[in-house]
Design an enzyme around this catalytic site. Structure first.
Site, PDB file in Angstrom:
ATOM      1  N   TRP A 175       0.830  -1.211   0.000  1.00 25.97           N
ATOM      2  CA  TRP A 175       0.000   0.000   0.000  1.00 25.97           C
ATOM      3  C   TRP A 175       0.860   1.255   0.000  1.00 25.97           C
ATOM      4  O   TRP A 175       0.553   2.220  -0.690  1.00 25.97           O
ATOM      5  CB  TRP A 175      -0.966   0.005   1.186  1.00 25.97           C
ATOM      6  CG  TRP A 175      -1.956  -1.121   1.146  1.00 25.97           C
ATOM      7  CD1 TRP A 175      -2.105  -2.116   2.065  1.00 25.97           C
ATOM      8  CD2 TRP A 175      -2.920  -1.403   0.116  1.00 25.97           C
ATOM      9  NE1 TRP A 175      -3.100  -2.982   1.675  1.00 25.97           N
ATOM     10  CE2 TRP A 175      -3.609  -2.569   0.494  1.00 25.97           C
ATOM     11  CE3 TRP A 175      -3.259  -0.771  -1.094  1.00 25.97           C
ATOM     12  CZ2 TRP A 175      -4.630  -3.124  -0.292  1.00 25.97           C
ATOM     13  CZ3 TRP A 175      -4.263  -1.320  -1.869  1.00 25.97           C
ATOM     14  CH2 TRP A 175      -4.935  -2.482  -1.468  1.00 25.97           C
ATOM     15  N   ASP A 181      -1.678   6.892   6.216  1.00 23.69           N
ATOM     16  CA  ASP A 181      -2.714   5.953   5.782  1.00 23.69           C
ATOM     17  C   ASP A 181      -2.983   5.039   6.975  1.00 23.69           C
ATOM     18  O   ASP A 181      -2.159   4.203   7.322  1.00 23.69           O
ATOM     19  CB  ASP A 181      -2.198   5.154   4.571  1.00 23.69           C
ATOM     20  CG  ASP A 181      -3.162   4.053   4.136  1.00 23.69           C
ATOM     21  OD1 ASP A 181      -4.235   3.901   4.757  1.00 23.69           O
ATOM     22  OD2 ASP A 181      -2.825   3.335   3.167  1.00 23.69           O
ATOM     23  N   LYS A 195     -12.020  -1.611   6.808  1.00 19.40           N
ATOM     24  CA  LYS A 195     -11.148  -2.411   7.674  1.00 19.40           C
ATOM     25  C   LYS A 195     -11.553  -2.302   9.155  1.00 19.40           C
ATOM     26  O   LYS A 195     -11.405  -3.230   9.890  1.00 19.40           O
ATOM     27  CB  LYS A 195      -9.685  -1.999   7.508  1.00 19.40           C
ATOM     28  CG  LYS A 195      -9.198  -1.955   6.075  1.00 19.40           C
ATOM     29  CD  LYS A 195      -8.731  -3.290   5.552  1.00 19.40           C
ATOM     30  CE  LYS A 195      -8.570  -3.303   4.040  1.00 19.40           C
ATOM     31  NZ  LYS A 195      -7.568  -2.379   3.517  1.00 19.40           N
TER      32      LYS A 195
HETATM   33  C1  LIG Z   1      -6.951  -1.907   2.182  1.00 14.07           C
HETATM   34  C2  LIG Z   1      -5.938  -0.867   2.267  1.00 14.07           C
HETATM   35  C3  LIG Z   1      -5.829   0.147   1.299  1.00 14.07           C
HETATM   36  C4  LIG Z   1      -6.701   0.189   0.070  1.00 14.07           C
HETATM   37  O1  LIG Z   1      -7.948   0.606   0.399  1.00 14.07           O
HETATM   38  P1  LIG Z   1      -9.091   0.823  -0.723  1.00 14.07           P
HETATM   39  O2  LIG Z   1     -10.162   1.444   0.107  1.00 14.07           O
HETATM   40  O3  LIG Z   1      -9.428  -0.529  -1.235  1.00 14.07           O
HETATM   41  O4  LIG Z   1      -8.564   1.711  -1.756  1.00 14.07           O
HETATM   42  C5  LIG Z   1      -4.866   1.114   1.465  1.00 14.07           C
HETATM   43  N1  LIG Z   1      -4.052   1.115   2.527  1.00 14.07           N
HETATM   44  C6  LIG Z   1      -4.115   0.162   3.485  1.00 14.07           C
HETATM   45  C7  LIG Z   1      -3.178   0.212   4.641  1.00 14.07           C
HETATM   46  C8  LIG Z   1      -5.062  -0.847   3.377  1.00 14.07           C
HETATM   47  O5  LIG Z   1      -5.135  -1.807   4.321  1.00 14.07           O
END
Ligand SMILES: *Cc1c(COP(=O)(O)O)cnc(C)c1O
Length: 356
Positions: free
Chosen positions: A101, A168, A192
């Site tokens: 990511w 993030d 998540k």
């Molecule tokens: C799942 C995830 C993403 C991607 O998220 P989307 O909403 O599918 O774009 C980005 N960063 C992390 C740390 C993730 O776990």
């Protein structure tokens, strides 16, 4: 019987949230209309949006000066939006590369400026968090990923910096206490730890915006979304509503402090078994282990069919590891009860008994 859902995302949500959400789809708050067939500008939905926003501020203990947005496009669009809103023309940003990511995030930033990779743990399939790297000062912002969902590593310390700090937090937001006021921009896909896929939480310090000197397309401009209270276009009403319910559930439980304690207990229970049981080995470096995603492999791959049969029969779902890591990944997000973690531990012990 409901399965024990260890999926990495979309993932487990509190059972009572699912129940309330399903009721709202048929008849929202007794108004004899469905939540998903009313106007997003109706007083009923505006209240949902306001409530969700204030729950975020309260749970993260944010000071004045931050805006909370519920956008679309996932964390993946935030990879680009963060850069669009913070990277100056001819600017530069520094990224910590701790996984797939992070590297997707920095790839987008490269479209708009220079990217300095401060450190990377790619050399060991991202099974650790780099440390002791130099944090540059001459950059527009620094970007980190707080929890690396695929590899099961988590940042315990964040870079000390005078530059803007962007994070993030898709897979560990609301899971542990942090000084969230240290961050200038936080983003997280809902699916998540907060709600269904379809909305993305953005928390941004107002004063950092509008300083890049570049033209930003409306849909990518945080200031546009702030000025319209996340309703520049139709928001993802259902995901926002379910996120609000989950945040309310968390608040009722005692907030981030209370859930952090439970999360630590769940993780300790599972890591203790991973370390004790000779048939398993942990994937991530011990000091960098995530309390959200527990990654482990078999010491003897040939025993896989036996273990797979045991956990399947125990009603466990979603523990297959990401293809780049193999083995197993048990995601134990906020909504995962400790009883379900115990079911997995019991399955690991039953497996040991059967094999030896
Ligand atoms: C799942 C995830 C993403 C991607 O998220 P989307 O909403 O599918 O774009 C980005 N960063 C992390 C740390 C993730 O776990």
């Amino acid at each position: 019987m409901k399965k024990h859902n260890f999926s990495a995302g979309p993932c487990i949500l509190p059972q009572e949230v699912l129940k309330k959400a399903s009721e709202a789809v048929v008849n929202f708050n007794g108004i004899n209309l469905s939540l998903i067939e009313i106007s997003h500008r109706s007083k009923e939905f505006v209240e949902v949006m306001e409530n969700a926003r204030s729950l975020v501020k309260e749970l993260l203990n944010l000071p004045e000066g931050y805006s909370v947005l519920f956008l679309q496009g996932g964390a993946s669009l935030e990879f680009l939006m963060a850069a669009y809103n913070l990277m100056k023309v001819d600017g530069k940003a520094a990224y910590l590369d701790t996984g797939a990511w992070s590297s997707k995030a920095l790839k987008e930033a490269k479209l708009l400026g220079e990217v300095d990779v401060m450190a990377s743990s790619k050399d060991k399939t991202y099974n650790y968090i780099p440390k002791g790297y130099k944090v540059p000062t001459d950059v527009d912002y620094i970007h980190v990923t707080s929890n690396n969902t695929i590899y099961g590593t988590q940042l315990k310390e964040f870079p000390q910096t005078d530059a803007l700090l962007v994070c993030d937090m898709s897979s560990d937001i609301f899971s542990r206490e942090l000084d969230f006021s240290k961050f200038d921009l936080i983003y997280a896909g809902a699916q998540k730890n907060m709600g269904p896929a379809g909305t993305t939480l953005v928390v941004v310090k107002d004063e950092i915006l509008g300083k890049t000197g570049r033209v930003i397309p409306s849909m990518l401009d945080y200031q546009v979304h702030i000025s319209k209270d996340s309703m520049f276009n139709t928001p993802a009403v259902f995901p926002v509503y379910v996120s609000m319910l989950t945040l309310q559930w968390l608040k009722d439980l005692g907030g981030v402090k209370a859930i952090e304690k439970i999360n630590k207990e769940k993780a300790a229970l599972l890591y203790t078994e991973v370390d004790r049981n000779p048939l398993f080995k942990g994937f991530a470096e011990v000091e960098d282990r995530s309390n959200m995603n527990v990654t482990f492999n078999l010491t003897d791959e040939s025993t896989q069919p036996i273990f797979d049969k045991i956990w399947n029969e125990a009603g466990i779902s979603g523990i297959k590891g990401h293809r780049s890591v193999g083995g197993y990944r048990a995601s134990i997000y906020n909504a995962m009860p400790i009883e379900s973690v115990q079911v997995l531990v019991d399955a690991m012990q039953a497996f040991e008994k059967q094999v030896s």
